[in-house]
Design an enzyme around this catalytic site. Structure first.
Site, PDB file in Angstrom:
ATOM      1  N   HIS A  36       0.852  -1.248   0.153  1.00 48.23           N
ATOM      2  CA  HIS A  36       0.124   0.098  -0.057  1.00 48.23           C
ATOM      3  C   HIS A  36       0.857   1.133  -0.027  1.00 48.23           C
ATOM      4  CE1 HIS A  36      -4.062  -1.704   1.712  1.00 48.23           C
ATOM      5  NE2 HIS A  36      -3.633  -2.446   0.759  1.00 48.23           N
ATOM      6  N   LYS A 198      -4.822 -11.691   4.280  1.00 41.25           N
ATOM      7  CA  LYS A 198      -4.401 -11.426   2.562  1.00 41.25           C
ATOM      8  C   LYS A 198      -3.191 -11.979   2.476  1.00 41.25           C
ATOM      9  CE  LYS A 198      -6.056  -9.170   0.352  1.00 41.25           C
ATOM     10  NZ  LYS A 198      -6.963  -9.236  -0.734  1.00 41.25           N
ATOM     11  N   ASP A 226      -6.940 -15.022   1.013  1.00 40.91           N
ATOM     12  CA  ASP A 226      -7.278 -14.588   0.005  1.00 40.91           C
ATOM     13  C   ASP A 226      -6.023 -13.947  -0.653  1.00 40.91           C
ATOM     14  OD1 ASP A 226      -7.954 -12.843  -2.087  1.00 40.91           O
ATOM     15  OD2 ASP A 226      -8.852 -11.333  -0.909  1.00 40.91           O
ATOM     16  N   HIS A 325     -17.280  -7.630   0.532  1.00 38.89           N
ATOM     17  CA  HIS A 325     -15.569  -7.420   0.127  1.00 38.89           C
ATOM     18  C   HIS A 325     -15.338  -5.930   0.667  1.00 38.89           C
ATOM     19  CE1 HIS A 325     -13.173  -5.153  -2.979  1.00 38.89           C
ATOM     20  NE2 HIS A 325     -12.223  -5.888  -2.324  1.00 38.89           N
ATOM     21  N   ASN A 327     -12.349  -2.608   0.425  1.00 35.41           N
ATOM     22  CA  ASN A 327     -11.068  -1.887   0.081  1.00 35.41           C
ATOM     23  C   ASN A 327     -11.022  -0.939   1.078  1.00 35.41           C
ATOM     24  OD1 ASN A 327      -9.186  -1.444  -2.002  1.00 35.41           O
ATOM     25  ND2 ASN A 327     -10.588  -2.208  -3.443  1.00 35.41           N
ATOM     26  N   ARG A 407      -3.652   4.720  -7.662  1.00 32.82           N
ATOM     27  CA  ARG A 407      -2.992   3.638  -6.479  1.00 32.82           C
ATOM     28  C   ARG A 407      -1.979   2.754  -7.406  1.00 32.82           C
ATOM     29  NH1 ARG A 407      -6.301  -1.306  -3.185  1.00 32.82           N
ATOM     30  NH2 ARG A 407      -4.294  -2.492  -2.660  1.00 32.82           N
TER      31      ARG A 407
END
Ligand code: GKR
Ligand code: MG
Length: 427
Positions: A36, A198, A226, A325, A327, A407
């Protein structure tokens, strides 16, 4: 009926639309495409009606999303916020070339018209609630549960942002033991009862070890993993078979519908997705190929809150499980997710949320607090949240200062590991 005739009634019409780009400080969280950035981007939507009611919405802040929102904002003037078909029609007309919204390293590309319609739909639902004096959950059929359960969203991470001078409060998390520590803290602070890892960053043997240690530490807690398509079919089958009985589902282990079908036929747990079923049109193929058993809804691209309710109904009819989901997001989105989840009868799993990873919010009263891993939808009318103007100004200023307008987790990873190569699948 001609859409023009809908524009002439007597209700509270939309008078103006304001879009504000925001940059929110983020942590160096790892995924299979990189890490990130130091901020994540969001767009704040404020829709004002005659008489001064304001509806709030929040969505992605990628360059294309922002442009799409700005280019369709004027088309909303004169719209009745109850007329959601008209809303979609106006957005589609304003963005004739459509296309996808995402930055190159996003996990899936969503239709610009879906994302823009969804963002404005939430603001219109907030307005509808304010006009009627009812919470959004009532507009979605009413609550079927008082409390909405969320899962702990675990990320491997670096100790600090590449240009920060000290570690963040979570420190480095790059081993199975460190991940158990992160999970303990998230659970202690928020009371989460289920956990999602994650994955796709560490080599598979270490991620398997991580899941087994989580199982040992949190016996009975539903666990998911995931990697965002970061594994080959062979790796995914091996991991799925090794973690038989440990996972409630495996999410997007591989890329593409056919690869998902191949994995699904070889493992015992259901496969979930927010990457191969992202539009209603994808459901038929997924069912025919038995590629997916759980769909993750997301009101940011499934047509807003009503679109997500329709998805829920479709999943029920097709015998698919339903999860939610997430984000990176702020409190307006969290409020919307909570209203939706509270009013979705067949939500069969705890919802995902990135929310614990932010330290500041733009809603009055500061961050929403989880209790026993759950939230109640804020009392209405509408979404039940108001803006903290100082916080909005601060995050808008940060957007202007950082100059980040898309991003790119891979480019960010190269700040830490200069020769990092993006490879999906990697393992
Ligand atoms: O923020 O790194 C991340 C996540 O990987 C996010 O981009 C995904 O959209 O959380 C998401 C997911 O469930 O795939
Ligand atoms: Mg996912």
């Amino acid at each position: 009926m001609a859409f023009g005739s809908l524009r002439e009634g007597k209700s509270k019409r939309i008078q103006s639309v304001k879009i504000t780009p925001l940059a929110v400080p983020d942590m160096p969280l790892l995924n299979c495409k990189g890490v990130h950035q130091k901020v994540f981007l969001r767009s704040l939507i404020e829709v004002t009606t005659e008489g001064g009611l304001v509806g709030l919405g929040e969505t992605y802040g990628s360059r294309r999303t922002l442009l799409g929102l700005q280019r369709s904002a004027d088309a909303l003037v004169g719209l009745d916020p109850l007329h959601l078909h008209d809303l979609r029609h106006r957005v589609v007309e304003a963005l004739p070339e459509g296309g996808g919204v995402n930055a190159p390293t996003a996990v899936a590309d969503h239709q610009l018209t879906d994302v823009v319609t969804s963002a404005f739909e939430v603001a219109c639902m907030d307005l509808q609630g304010k006009i009627l004096g009812r919470p959004v959950s009532d507009l979605l059929g009413g609550k079927v549960r008082e409390r909405v359960a969320f899962s702990a969203y675990l990320f491997f991470k670096f100790a600090k942002q590449y240009d920060a001078d000290r570690p963040d409060r979570w420190g480095e998390v790059l081993t199975p033991d460190a991940m158990v520590g992160e999970a303990r803290t998230l659970v202690e602070e928020n009371g989460f009862k289920s956990l999602k890892l994650k994955a796709g960053h560490l080599e598979p043997a270490l991620e398997i070890e991580t899941m087994l240690k989580l199982r040992e530490t949190f016996p009975g807690a539903p666990l998911r993993i995931d990697p965002n398509g970061g594994w080959t079919v062979e790796t995914a089958i091996r991991i799925g078979q090794t973690l038989d009985g440990v996972l409630e589902y495996m999410e997007d282990p591989v890329l593409g519908m056919d690869a998902m079908a191949e994995v699904a036929s070889a493992v015992s747990m259901p496969l979930a997705t927010n990457m191969v079923v992202i539009e209603f049109e994808h459901l038929e193929e997924a069912i025919k190929k038995n590629a997916v058993q759980v769909v993750l809804s997301d009101h940011h691209y499934w047509g807003g809150l009503r679109g997500s309710s329709h998805l829920a109904r479709a999943c029920q009819a097709l015998g698919l499980g339903l999860s939610m989901h997430s984000n990176s997001h702020l409190g307006i989105s969290l409020a919307a997710m909570t209203h939706l989840a509270a009013a979705t009868p067949n939500l069969t799993y705890d919802c995902d949320t990135h929310y614990p990873w932010i330290e500041t919010d733009i809603i009055e009263g500061g961050k929403m607090q989880f209790q026993d891993g759950t939230l109640t939808p804020p009392a209405g009318p509408g979404l039940g949240v108001a803006l903290d103007r100082t916080a909005v100004d601060r995050l808008h200023q940060l957007y202007l200062e950082t100059g980040i307008d898309d991003r790119d987790d891979t480019a960010t990873m190269r700040r830490y590991i200069p020769d990092y190569e993006r490879r999906v699948p990697r393992w």
